[in-house]
Design a protein around this motif. Sequence first.
Motif, PDB file in Angstrom:
ATOM      1  N   GLY A 187       0.785  -1.238  -0.007  1.00 46.21           N
ATOM      2  CA  GLY A 187       0.051   0.008  -0.083  1.00 46.21           C
ATOM      3  C   GLY A 187       0.867   1.418  -0.027  1.00 46.21           C
ATOM      4  N   ILE A 188       1.848   1.233   0.851  1.00 42.74           N
ATOM      5  CA  ILE A 188       2.881   2.329   0.761  1.00 42.74           C
ATOM      6  C   ILE A 188       3.594   2.576  -0.515  1.00 42.74           C
ATOM      7  CG2 ILE A 188       4.899   3.354   1.857  1.00 42.74           C
ATOM      8  CD1 ILE A 188       4.142   1.844   4.604  1.00 42.74           C
ATOM      9  N   MET A 189       3.891   1.553  -1.092  1.00 42.81           N
ATOM     10  CA  MET A 189       4.414   1.426  -2.700  1.00 42.81           C
ATOM     11  C   MET A 189       3.688   2.078  -3.456  1.00 42.81           C
ATOM     12  SD  MET A 189       7.049   1.022  -4.202  1.00 42.81           S
ATOM     13  CE  MET A 189       8.157   0.120  -3.233  1.00 42.81           C
ATOM     14  N   SER A 190       2.377   1.767  -3.599  1.00 42.58           N
ATOM     15  CA  SER A 190       1.385   2.153  -4.398  1.00 42.58           C
ATOM     16  C   SER A 190       1.250   3.866  -4.230  1.00 42.58           C
ATOM     17  CB  SER A 190      -0.092   1.905  -4.353  1.00 42.58           C
ATOM     18  OG  SER A 190       0.170   0.321  -4.536  1.00 42.58           O
ATOM     19  N   PHE A 191       1.236   4.142  -3.080  1.00 37.91           N
ATOM     20  CA  PHE A 191       1.282   5.705  -2.776  1.00 37.91           C
ATOM     21  C   PHE A 191       2.216   6.250  -3.121  1.00 37.91           C
ATOM     22  CE2 PHE A 191       2.026   9.317   0.258  1.00 37.91           C
ATOM     23  CZ  PHE A 191       0.957   9.947   0.019  1.00 37.91           C
ATOM     24  N   VAL A 192       3.584   5.919  -2.793  1.00 37.35           N
ATOM     25  CA  VAL A 192       4.914   6.201  -3.635  1.00 37.35           C
ATOM     26  C   VAL A 192       4.643   6.678  -4.952  1.00 37.35           C
ATOM     27  CG1 VAL A 192       7.227   5.945  -3.675  1.00 37.35           C
ATOM     28  CG2 VAL A 192       6.295   5.752  -1.594  1.00 37.35           C
ATOM     29  N   LEU A 193       4.182   5.704  -5.655  1.00 38.16           N
ATOM     30  CA  LEU A 193       4.106   5.761  -7.045  1.00 38.16           C
ATOM     31  C   LEU A 193       3.104   6.858  -7.452  1.00 38.16           C
ATOM     32  CD1 LEU A 193       3.873   1.734  -7.787  1.00 38.16           C
ATOM     33  CD2 LEU A 193       5.875   3.290  -8.423  1.00 38.16           C
ATOM     34  N   LEU A 194       1.876   6.954  -6.826  1.00 39.07           N
ATOM     35  CA  LEU A 194       1.338   8.015  -7.159  1.00 39.07           C
ATOM     36  C   LEU A 194       1.865   9.263  -7.013  1.00 39.07           C
ATOM     37  CD1 LEU A 194      -1.589   8.834  -8.338  1.00 39.07           C
ATOM     38  CD2 LEU A 194      -2.398   8.537  -5.858  1.00 39.07           C
ATOM     39  N   PRO A 215       5.779   4.615 -13.044  1.00 41.04           N
ATOM     40  CA  PRO A 215       4.909   4.620 -11.973  1.00 41.04           C
ATOM     41  C   PRO A 215       3.361   4.621 -12.611  1.00 41.04           C
ATOM     42  CG  PRO A 215       6.430   6.476 -11.712  1.00 41.04           C
ATOM     43  CD  PRO A 215       6.667   6.111 -13.047  1.00 41.04           C
ATOM     44  N   PHE A 216       3.100   5.394 -13.543  1.00 40.30           N
ATOM     45  CA  PHE A 216       1.906   5.162 -14.079  1.00 40.30           C
ATOM     46  C   PHE A 216       1.452   3.618 -14.650  1.00 40.30           C
ATOM     47  CE2 PHE A 216      -0.793   5.162 -18.243  1.00 40.30           C
ATOM     48  CZ  PHE A 216      -1.919   5.643 -17.870  1.00 40.30           C
ATOM     49  N   ALA A 217       2.562   3.313 -15.363  1.00 38.81           N
ATOM     50  CA  ALA A 217       2.433   1.798 -15.660  1.00 38.81           C
ATOM     51  C   ALA A 217       2.301   0.815 -14.511  1.00 38.81           C
ATOM     52  CB  ALA A 217       3.586   1.547 -16.593  1.00 38.81           C
ATOM     53  N   VAL A 218       2.958   0.984 -13.585  1.00 42.78           N
ATOM     54  CA  VAL A 218       2.880  -0.025 -12.279  1.00 42.78           C
ATOM     55  C   VAL A 218       1.417  -0.098 -12.002  1.00 42.78           C
ATOM     56  CG1 VAL A 218       3.388  -0.663 -10.084  1.00 42.78           C
ATOM     57  CG2 VAL A 218       5.197   0.221 -11.788  1.00 42.78           C
ATOM     58  N   LEU A 219       0.473   1.242 -11.936  1.00 42.82           N
ATOM     59  CA  LEU A 219      -0.624   1.384 -11.332  1.00 42.82           C
ATOM     60  C   LEU A 219      -1.472   0.676 -12.255  1.00 42.82           C
ATOM     61  CD1 LEU A 219      -0.490   5.048  -9.992  1.00 42.82           C
ATOM     62  CD2 LEU A 219      -0.329   3.023  -8.633  1.00 42.82           C
ATOM     63  N   ILE A 220      -1.376   0.910 -13.816  1.00 41.36           N
ATOM     64  CA  ILE A 220      -2.232   0.277 -14.677  1.00 41.36           C
ATOM     65  C   ILE A 220      -2.022  -1.420 -14.490  1.00 41.36           C
ATOM     66  CG2 ILE A 220      -2.366  -0.057 -17.166  1.00 41.36           C
ATOM     67  CD1 ILE A 220      -3.714   2.405 -16.267  1.00 41.36           C
ATOM     68  N   PHE A 221      -0.870  -1.722 -14.558  1.00 42.73           N
ATOM     69  CA  PHE A 221      -0.919  -3.180 -14.555  1.00 42.73           C
ATOM     70  C   PHE A 221      -1.629  -3.777 -13.226  1.00 42.73           C
ATOM     71  CE2 PHE A 221       2.732  -2.963 -17.628  1.00 42.73           C
ATOM     72  CZ  PHE A 221       2.361  -3.869 -18.359  1.00 42.73           C
ATOM     73  N   THR A 222      -1.322  -2.973 -11.874  1.00 47.25           N
ATOM     74  CA  THR A 222      -1.738  -3.782 -10.758  1.00 47.25           C
ATOM     75  C   THR A 222      -3.496  -3.577 -10.912  1.00 47.25           C
ATOM     76  OG1 THR A 222       0.058  -2.478  -9.618  1.00 47.25           O
ATOM     77  CG2 THR A 222      -1.930  -3.064  -8.207  1.00 47.25           C
ATOM     78  N   ALA A 223      -3.887  -2.685 -11.353  1.00 44.93           N
ATOM     79  CA  ALA A 223      -5.376  -2.615 -11.511  1.00 44.93           C
ATOM     80  C   ALA A 223      -5.827  -3.592 -12.438  1.00 44.93           C
ATOM     81  CB  ALA A 223      -5.835  -1.413 -11.947  1.00 44.93           C
ATOM     82  N   PHE A 224      -5.279  -3.805 -13.416  1.00 41.94           N
ATOM     83  CA  PHE A 224      -5.480  -4.843 -14.326  1.00 41.94           C
ATOM     84  C   PHE A 224      -5.350  -6.183 -13.851  1.00 41.94           C
ATOM     85  CE2 PHE A 224      -5.478  -7.766 -18.201  1.00 41.94           C
ATOM     86  CZ  PHE A 224      -6.602  -7.177 -19.318  1.00 41.94           C
ATOM     87  N   MET A 225      -4.229  -6.545 -13.263  1.00 42.12           N
ATOM     88  CA  MET A 225      -3.919  -7.955 -12.862  1.00 42.12           C
ATOM     89  C   MET A 225      -4.709  -8.095 -11.651  1.00 42.12           C
ATOM     90  SD  MET A 225       0.489  -8.045 -13.516  1.00 42.12           S
ATOM     91  CE  MET A 225       0.929  -7.747 -15.043  1.00 42.12           C
TER      92      MET A 225
END
Length: 269
Positions: free
Chosen positions: A97-104, A144-154
């Motif tokens: 969760g912290i990693m997702s916030f850092v990416l955002l 960062p944008f790509a990781v969030l997209i992949f996370t949501a899709f996967m």
Amino acid sequence: MRTRLKTALGLLLTGIMLFPVYWMLNVSLTRDQDMRKSPPDLFPSHVTLEGYRAVVDQQLPYLGTSLVIGLGTVALTVALAAPAGYALAKLRPRGGGIMSFVLLAAQMIPGIIMAMGFYAIYLQLGLLQTVPGLIVADSTLAVPFAVLIFTAFMSGIPGELLQAAKTDGAGPLRTFWSVVLPMSRNAVVTVSLFAFLWSWSDFIFASTLVNGGAHEPITLGIYHYIGNNNQQWNAIMATAVVASLPAAVILVLAQRYVAAGVTAGAVKD
């Protein structure tokens, strides 16, 4: 009647949004001596291809460099973001969760600040005015944008499929490569498109990290036409038209994958 009004309004708004594109094409076909007409011609009265000749004679190396940088950015972004998205979505590491916030939060950092940081680092490493250095810099915008997209899709991939792969003896890496990644085609296309467009249109990193080098992208190629005593507007617009074509073609071909990739994870069953 209401439908016709909506259609007319839609056409009007579309025309307004596309007018700059038309004007770019119009100016690219206009002679230098006709540039300062008042009022300007809505259609070029004397069509010239001098601007496009300048593109062929002078801009092809810049276009080639931009293509290499764009494809390199796509490859690096997918290679880093896809496994990271898989880990956040399915392996659920501690601190995810912290990693997702850092990416955002990373997407909110102004590009010029990052460019200055890269300049100081590259100066020490000898990576200034190099294509690999610019690929790495451009990837920092896309990852960062790509990781969030992949996370949501996967996250939407059924856990039963992963469990079945595990039952068959597949480890996390094999499951990712043989099951998750093929099912994430829409996300891969979406990420690849955005990464390519960002690197193709980048000016801040290019002007800071490779300006004056042997390999400059098309954004700097266009900029070289502008000077205190030299403004070749038909050549500038012709180059802009040619530079817009790859992005436009890719966007048209990939739009249905992009729609699916961007909206992935928005609705939970």
